[in-house]
Scaffold this active site. Structure first.
Site, PDB file in Angstrom:
ATOM      1  N   ASP A 129       0.715  -0.974  -0.302  1.00 18.89           N
ATOM      2  CA  ASP A 129       0.369   0.043  -0.006  1.00 18.89           C
ATOM      3  C   ASP A 129       0.994   1.385  -0.670  1.00 18.89           C
ATOM      4  O   ASP A 129       2.285   1.399   0.128  1.00 18.89           O
ATOM      5  CB  ASP A 129      -0.824   0.203   1.402  1.00 18.89           C
ATOM      6  CG  ASP A 129      -2.009  -0.360   1.332  1.00 18.89           C
ATOM      7  OD1 ASP A 129      -1.995  -1.091   0.507  1.00 18.89           O
ATOM      8  OD2 ASP A 129      -2.278  -1.163   2.350  1.00 18.89           O
ATOM      9  N   ARG A 179      -0.701  -0.616  -8.621  1.00 14.40           N
ATOM     10  CA  ARG A 179      -2.592  -0.229  -8.430  1.00 14.40           C
ATOM     11  C   ARG A 179      -2.209   0.901  -8.294  1.00 14.40           C
ATOM     12  O   ARG A 179      -1.662   1.603  -7.284  1.00 14.40           O
ATOM     13  CB  ARG A 179      -2.165  -1.090  -6.927  1.00 14.40           C
ATOM     14  CG  ARG A 179      -3.362  -0.416  -6.408  1.00 14.40           C
ATOM     15  CD  ARG A 179      -4.052  -0.995  -5.447  1.00 14.40           C
ATOM     16  NE  ARG A 179      -4.454  -1.408  -4.675  1.00 14.40           N
ATOM     17  CZ  ARG A 179      -4.029  -2.471  -3.397  1.00 14.40           C
ATOM     18  NH1 ARG A 179      -3.069  -1.693  -2.674  1.00 14.40           N
ATOM     19  NH2 ARG A 179      -3.543  -4.149  -2.747  1.00 14.40           N
ATOM     20  N   LYS A 182      -6.543   6.706  -6.608  1.00 14.72           N
ATOM     21  CA  LYS A 182      -6.144   8.649  -6.272  1.00 14.72           C
ATOM     22  C   LYS A 182      -5.694   8.732  -5.086  1.00 14.72           C
ATOM     23  O   LYS A 182      -4.978   9.743  -5.486  1.00 14.72           O
ATOM     24  CB  LYS A 182      -8.461   8.687  -6.360  1.00 14.72           C
ATOM     25  CG  LYS A 182      -8.904   8.752  -7.841  1.00 14.72           C
ATOM     26  CD  LYS A 182     -10.360   9.737  -7.718  1.00 14.72           C
ATOM     27  CE  LYS A 182     -10.838   8.790  -8.908  1.00 14.72           C
ATOM     28  NZ  LYS A 182     -12.196   9.544  -9.355  1.00 14.72           N
ATOM     29  N   GLY A 183      -5.306   8.638  -3.998  1.00 15.51           N
ATOM     30  CA  GLY A 183      -5.198   8.667  -2.747  1.00 15.51           C
ATOM     31  C   GLY A 183      -6.226   9.639  -1.887  1.00 15.51           C
ATOM     32  O   GLY A 183      -6.997  10.090  -2.091  1.00 15.51           O
ATOM     33  N   ALA A 184      -5.871   8.729  -0.724  1.00 17.99           N
ATOM     34  CA  ALA A 184      -7.106   8.260   0.179  1.00 17.99           C
ATOM     35  C   ALA A 184      -6.403   9.619   1.531  1.00 17.99           C
ATOM     36  O   ALA A 184      -7.263   9.748   2.483  1.00 17.99           O
ATOM     37  CB  ALA A 184      -7.005   7.559   1.338  1.00 17.99           C
ATOM     38  N   LYS A 196     -10.922  17.482  -8.333  1.00 11.53           N
ATOM     39  CA  LYS A 196     -11.424  15.624  -8.803  1.00 11.53           C
ATOM     40  C   LYS A 196     -11.050  16.139  -9.795  1.00 11.53           C
ATOM     41  O   LYS A 196     -10.729  15.306 -10.870  1.00 11.53           O
ATOM     42  CB  LYS A 196     -12.773  16.077  -7.612  1.00 11.53           C
ATOM     43  CG  LYS A 196     -13.206  14.660  -8.320  1.00 11.53           C
ATOM     44  CD  LYS A 196     -14.481  14.160  -7.924  1.00 11.53           C
ATOM     45  CE  LYS A 196     -15.295  12.461  -8.686  1.00 11.53           C
ATOM     46  NZ  LYS A 196     -14.259  11.946  -9.301  1.00 11.53           N
ATOM     47  N   THR A 225     -10.031   2.317  -7.805  1.00  6.37           N
ATOM     48  CA  THR A 225     -10.915   3.219  -7.740  1.00  6.37           C
ATOM     49  C   THR A 225     -12.315   2.210  -8.177  1.00  6.37           C
ATOM     50  O   THR A 225     -12.055   1.369  -8.452  1.00  6.37           O
ATOM     51  CB  THR A 225     -10.328   3.705  -9.345  1.00  6.37           C
ATOM     52  OG1 THR A 225     -11.729   4.878  -8.814  1.00  6.37           O
ATOM     53  CG2 THR A 225     -10.608   3.793 -10.437  1.00  6.37           C
ATOM     54  N   HIS A 226     -13.249   3.340  -7.555  1.00  9.55           N
ATOM     55  CA  HIS A 226     -14.449   2.822  -7.454  1.00  9.55           C
ATOM     56  C   HIS A 226     -15.320   3.446  -9.305  1.00  9.55           C
ATOM     57  O   HIS A 226     -16.925   3.380  -9.095  1.00  9.55           O
ATOM     58  CB  HIS A 226     -15.577   3.104  -6.554  1.00  9.55           C
ATOM     59  CG  HIS A 226     -14.604   1.724  -5.528  1.00  9.55           C
ATOM     60  ND1 HIS A 226     -14.068   3.133  -4.116  1.00  9.55           N
ATOM     61  CD2 HIS A 226     -14.538   1.110  -4.955  1.00  9.55           C
ATOM     62  CE1 HIS A 226     -13.223   2.001  -3.806  1.00  9.55           C
ATOM     63  NE2 HIS A 226     -13.404   1.519  -3.563  1.00  9.55           N
ATOM     64  N   ARG A 287     -11.145   7.280   6.622  1.00  8.90           N
ATOM     65  CA  ARG A 287     -10.654   8.009   5.443  1.00  8.90           C
ATOM     66  C   ARG A 287     -12.072   7.409   4.535  1.00  8.90           C
ATOM     67  O   ARG A 287     -12.199   8.196   2.889  1.00  8.90           O
ATOM     68  CB  ARG A 287      -9.626   6.771   4.995  1.00  8.90           C
ATOM     69  CG  ARG A 287      -8.149   7.562   5.418  1.00  8.90           C
ATOM     70  CD  ARG A 287      -6.961   7.317   4.795  1.00  8.90           C
ATOM     71  NE  ARG A 287      -6.264   6.046   5.175  1.00  8.90           N
ATOM     72  CZ  ARG A 287      -5.847   5.502   5.965  1.00  8.90           C
ATOM     73  NH1 ARG A 287      -5.590   5.996   7.144  1.00  8.90           N
ATOM     74  NH2 ARG A 287      -5.188   4.121   6.664  1.00  8.90           N
TER      75      ARG A 287
HETATM   76  P1  FDA Z   1     -13.665   8.937  -6.270  1.00 11.31           P
HETATM   77  O1  FDA Z   1     -13.514   9.134  -4.721  1.00 11.31           O
HETATM   78  O2  FDA Z   1     -14.195   9.518  -7.437  1.00 11.31           O
HETATM   79  O3  FDA Z   1     -15.692   7.556  -6.202  1.00 11.31           O
HETATM   80  C1  FDA Z   1     -15.553   7.311  -6.845  1.00 11.31           C
HETATM   81  C2  FDA Z   1     -17.709   7.043  -6.196  1.00 11.31           C
HETATM   82  O4  FDA Z   1     -16.593   5.367  -5.918  1.00 11.31           O
HETATM   83  C3  FDA Z   1     -18.040   8.007  -5.993  1.00 11.31           C
HETATM   84  O5  FDA Z   1     -18.808   8.450  -7.015  1.00 11.31           O
HETATM   85  C4  FDA Z   1     -18.696   6.113  -5.245  1.00 11.31           C
HETATM   86  O6  FDA Z   1     -20.320   6.153  -6.342  1.00 11.31           O
HETATM   87  C5  FDA Z   1     -17.934   5.563  -4.773  1.00 11.31           C
HETATM   88  N1  FDA Z   1     -16.960   5.780  -3.890  1.00 11.31           N
HETATM   89  C6  FDA Z   1     -15.704   5.879  -3.772  1.00 11.31           C
HETATM   90  N2  FDA Z   1     -15.597   5.648  -2.555  1.00 11.31           N
HETATM   91  C7  FDA Z   1     -16.773   5.330  -1.800  1.00 11.31           C
HETATM   92  C8  FDA Z   1     -16.731   5.506  -0.285  1.00 11.31           C
HETATM   93  N3  FDA Z   1     -15.836   5.351   1.163  1.00 11.31           N
HETATM   94  N4  FDA Z   1     -17.587   4.684  -0.185  1.00 11.31           N
HETATM   95  C9  FDA Z   1     -18.943   4.987  -0.849  1.00 11.31           C
HETATM   96  N5  FDA Z   1     -18.662   4.704  -2.306  1.00 11.31           N
HETATM   97  C10 FDA Z   1     -17.508   5.170  -2.860  1.00 11.31           C
HETATM   98  N6  FDA Z   1      -5.560   5.363  -0.937  1.00 11.31           N
HETATM   99  C11 FDA Z   1      -4.121   5.428  -0.929  1.00 11.31           C
HETATM  100  O7  FDA Z   1      -3.741   6.616  -0.212  1.00 11.31           O
HETATM  101  N7  FDA Z   1      -3.101   4.148  -0.360  1.00 11.31           N
HETATM  102  C12 FDA Z   1      -3.611   2.773  -0.762  1.00 11.31           C
HETATM  103  O8  FDA Z   1      -2.369   1.906  -0.535  1.00 11.31           O
HETATM  104  C13 FDA Z   1      -5.012   2.405  -0.948  1.00 11.31           C
HETATM  105  N8  FDA Z   1      -5.267   1.604  -1.164  1.00 11.31           N
HETATM  106  C14 FDA Z   1      -6.680   0.941  -1.922  1.00 11.31           C
HETATM  107  C15 FDA Z   1      -7.278   0.196  -2.885  1.00 11.31           C
HETATM  108  C16 FDA Z   1      -7.822  -0.137  -3.387  1.00 11.31           C
HETATM  109  C17 FDA Z   1      -8.292  -1.539  -3.403  1.00 11.31           C
HETATM  110  C18 FDA Z   1      -8.573   1.135  -3.223  1.00 11.31           C
HETATM  111  C19 FDA Z   1     -10.047   0.638  -4.001  1.00 11.31           C
HETATM  112  C20 FDA Z   1      -8.498   1.945  -2.906  1.00 11.31           C
HETATM  113  C21 FDA Z   1      -7.336   2.429  -2.546  1.00 11.31           C
HETATM  114  N9  FDA Z   1      -6.831   3.108  -1.695  1.00 11.31           N
HETATM  115  C22 FDA Z   1      -5.308   3.378  -1.005  1.00 11.31           C
HETATM  116  C23 FDA Z   1      -8.214   4.633  -2.330  1.00 11.31           C
HETATM  117  C24 FDA Z   1      -8.116   5.835  -3.282  1.00 11.31           C
HETATM  118  O9  FDA Z   1      -7.348   6.622  -3.000  1.00 11.31           O
HETATM  119  C25 FDA Z   1      -9.316   6.085  -2.699  1.00 11.31           C
HETATM  120  O10 FDA Z   1      -9.381   6.908  -1.879  1.00 11.31           O
HETATM  121  C26 FDA Z   1     -10.539   5.809  -2.892  1.00 11.31           C
HETATM  122  O11 FDA Z   1     -10.835   4.449  -3.674  1.00 11.31           O
HETATM  123  C27 FDA Z   1     -12.317   6.719  -3.475  1.00 11.31           C
HETATM  124  O12 FDA Z   1     -11.917   7.299  -4.886  1.00 11.31           O
HETATM  125  P2  FDA Z   1     -12.073   6.171  -6.123  1.00 11.31           P
HETATM  126  O13 FDA Z   1     -11.451   6.423  -6.909  1.00 11.31           O
HETATM  127  O14 FDA Z   1     -12.762   5.670  -5.333  1.00 11.31           O
HETATM  128  O15 FDA Z   1     -13.107   7.663  -6.627  1.00 11.31           O
END
Ligand code: FDA
Length: 305
Positions: A129, A179, A182-184, A196, A225-226, A287
Site C-alpha cells: 500500500d 495499483r 486516486k489517493g486517500a 477532483k 478505484t470505484h 478515510r
Molecule cells: P471517487 O472518490 O471519485 O469515487 C467514485 C465513486 O465511487 C463515487 O461517486 C462513489 O459512488 C463511489 N465511492 C468512492 N468511495 C466511496 C466510499 N468510501 N463509499 C461509498 N462509495 C464510494 N489510497 C491510498 O492512498 N493508498 C492505498 O494504498 C490505497 N489502496 C487502495 C486499494 C484499493 C483496492 C482501492 C479501491 C482504493 C485504495 N485507496 C488507497 C483509496 C483511494 O485512494 C481512494 O481514496 C478511494 O478509492 C476513493 O476514490 P475512488 O477512486 O473510488 O474515486
C-alpha cells in the site's frame, strides 16, 4: 467535510475513544465483513464463485515498537497459508509502517522479502500500500529493492501526487506491477492536486500511458478505484492501442459498488475485491467517510438501535 474526517483519522484521542461505541462497530460493517481473517475469507466465497479475486489486508499502521512488526509479518504468512488452503485466487496487501518502516527500513525490507517469497511459493502475490506523503520516497525505495529479489510484488501509486508521473518513469525499467489509486490522505496543494477534476485527469493520463507503453511487456496494472466511468474511459482509450479489457485489473473495496464489481466481472474485466479485517479499523474507516459524505448519513443511521 473531507478534511474534518482526515483530521479525525489522525486524532489520537478520537482513535482511543470512538471505536468503543457499538454504533461505530455497526457502521464499519458496511466496509468490512468482520474483524477476523476467517470473516474476510468467508466473505470472499461468493466472489470466488463469480470469478472475482480477493486481496486481504489486516488494518493497522504506525507501530510503537519494531517487535510488533514481527507479529504482523507472521500473521501475513498465516494469511497466505489460509488462502492456499482454501484454494482461493487471493493476494495480500500490506502497509510498510505496519512492518516497521518508522523504525528500520532494512528490517521492513526483510519482512517484505519473506512475505513475497511465501506469496510466490503459494501462487499468490504481495501488494504494498502507499501511505501519506512522508512515506512515499522510502516506500518506492523499498519496492525497487524488493522487486529485484521477488517479482511477484506490486506497489500502490497515488494519482493525486504531482510526483507520480516521475515515479512511474523511475520504476519502468523494473516492468513494475502498479495499483493506481486516486489517493486517500490529506496532502498540501504544493505536492498534490486537490481538485477532483485534476485528480481524475491525472489518473486517466497515468493509466492510459502505463498500459500503452507497457504493451507486450510483463507489467501489471490494477485500477484501484470505484469510479466506473473512469475505468470504462480508460478501457476505451487503451482498446484503440490493442489492450483488451483483461489486459489490466479493476480493484475495489469490499462493500463499495458491489453490484458494479459483479457486472464488470461479467462484462469481461478482471476484478478483485480488497477485503479489510482486524480491530485497528478506526483511521481506515475515517478515510472511507472522508471519501463520500453519503457514508456519514449511513454511519449516523447506525446510531439508531
Ligand atoms: P471517487 O472518490 O471519485 O469515487 C467514485 C465513486 O465511487 C463515487 O461517486 C462513489 O459512488 C463511489 N465511492 C468512492 N468511495 C466511496 C466510499 N468510501 N463509499 C461509498 N462509495 C464510494 N489510497 C491510498 O492512498 N493508498 C492505498 O494504498 C490505497 N489502496 C487502495 C486499494 C484499493 C483496492 C482501492 C479501491 C482504493 C485504495 N485507496 C488507497 C483509496 C483511494 O485512494 C481512494 O481514496 C478511494 O478509492 C476513493 O476514490 P475512488 O477512486 O473510488 O474515486
Amino acid at each position: 467535510m473531507r478534511r474534518l474526517f482526515l483530521w479525525a483519522a489522525r486524532n489520537t484521542w478520537l482513535k482511543g475513544h470512538l471505536p468503543r461505541f457499538r454504533f461505530m462497530k455497526r457502521a464499519v460493517r458496511r466496509f468490512m465483513p468482520g474483524e477476523t481473517l476467517d470473516s474476510a475469507l468467508d466473505a470472499a466465497a461468493p466472489l470466488e464463485a463469480a470469478g472475482i479475486g480477493s486481496i486481504y489486508t489486516r488494518l493497522g499502521e504506525n507501530l510503537n515498537t519494531l517487535e510488533e512488526a514481527d507479529e504482523v509479518a507472521d500473521h501475513y504468512i498465516g494469511v497466505l497459508e489460509s488462502i492456499a488452503a482454501r484454494r482461493y485466487r487471493g493476494e495480500v496487501s500490506v502497509k510498510p509502517t505496519q512492518l516497521g518502516l518508522d523504525h528500520d527500513e532494512d528490517r521492513t525490507l526483510a519482512h517484505l522479502t519473506r512475505l513475497a517469497a511465501k506469496a510466490a511459493d503459494t501462487g499468490s502475490y504481495l501488494w504494498i500500500d502507499m501511505e501519506g506523503s512522508a512515506y512515499v520516497e522510502s516506500t518506492i525505495r523499498l519496492y525497487e529493492r524488493l522487486r529485484g529479489l521477488q517479482p511477484r510484488t506490486g506497489l500502490c501509486l497515488q494519482a493525486y501526487l504531482k510526483r507520480t508521473p516521475g515515479d512511474v518513469e523511475r520504476l519502468r525499467p523494473l516492468d513494475p506491477a502498479i495499483r493506481l489509486v486516486k489517493g486517500a490522505y490529506d496532502e498540501p496543494e504544493s505536492i498534490a492536486y486537490r481538485d477532483k477534476r485534476q485528480v481524475d485527469a491525472s489518473y486517466l493520463a497515468l493509466a492510459v500511458d502505463f498500459l500503452k507503453t507497457g504493451r507486450g511487456r510483463p507489467i501489471r496494472l490494477g485500477l484501484g478505484t470505484h469510479d466506473v466511468a473512469l475505468i470504462e474511459q480508460i478501457a476505451e482509450q487503451v482498446a484503440l492501442a490493442g489492450v483488451p479489457r483483461d489486459g489490466f485489473e479493476v480493484e475495489m473495496l469490499y462493500g463499495i459498488r458491489a453490484r458494479e464489481q459483479y457486472r464488470l466481472a461479467k462484462a469481461g474485466y478482471r476484478v478483485q475485491t480488497l477485503i479489510a479485517y482486524g480491530d485497528a479499523w478506526y483511521p481506515w474507516y475515517m478515510r472511507r467517510l472522508a471519501e463520500r459524505p453519503a457514508n456519514v448519513a449511513f454511519a449516523l443511521r447506525s446510531l439508531l438501535p
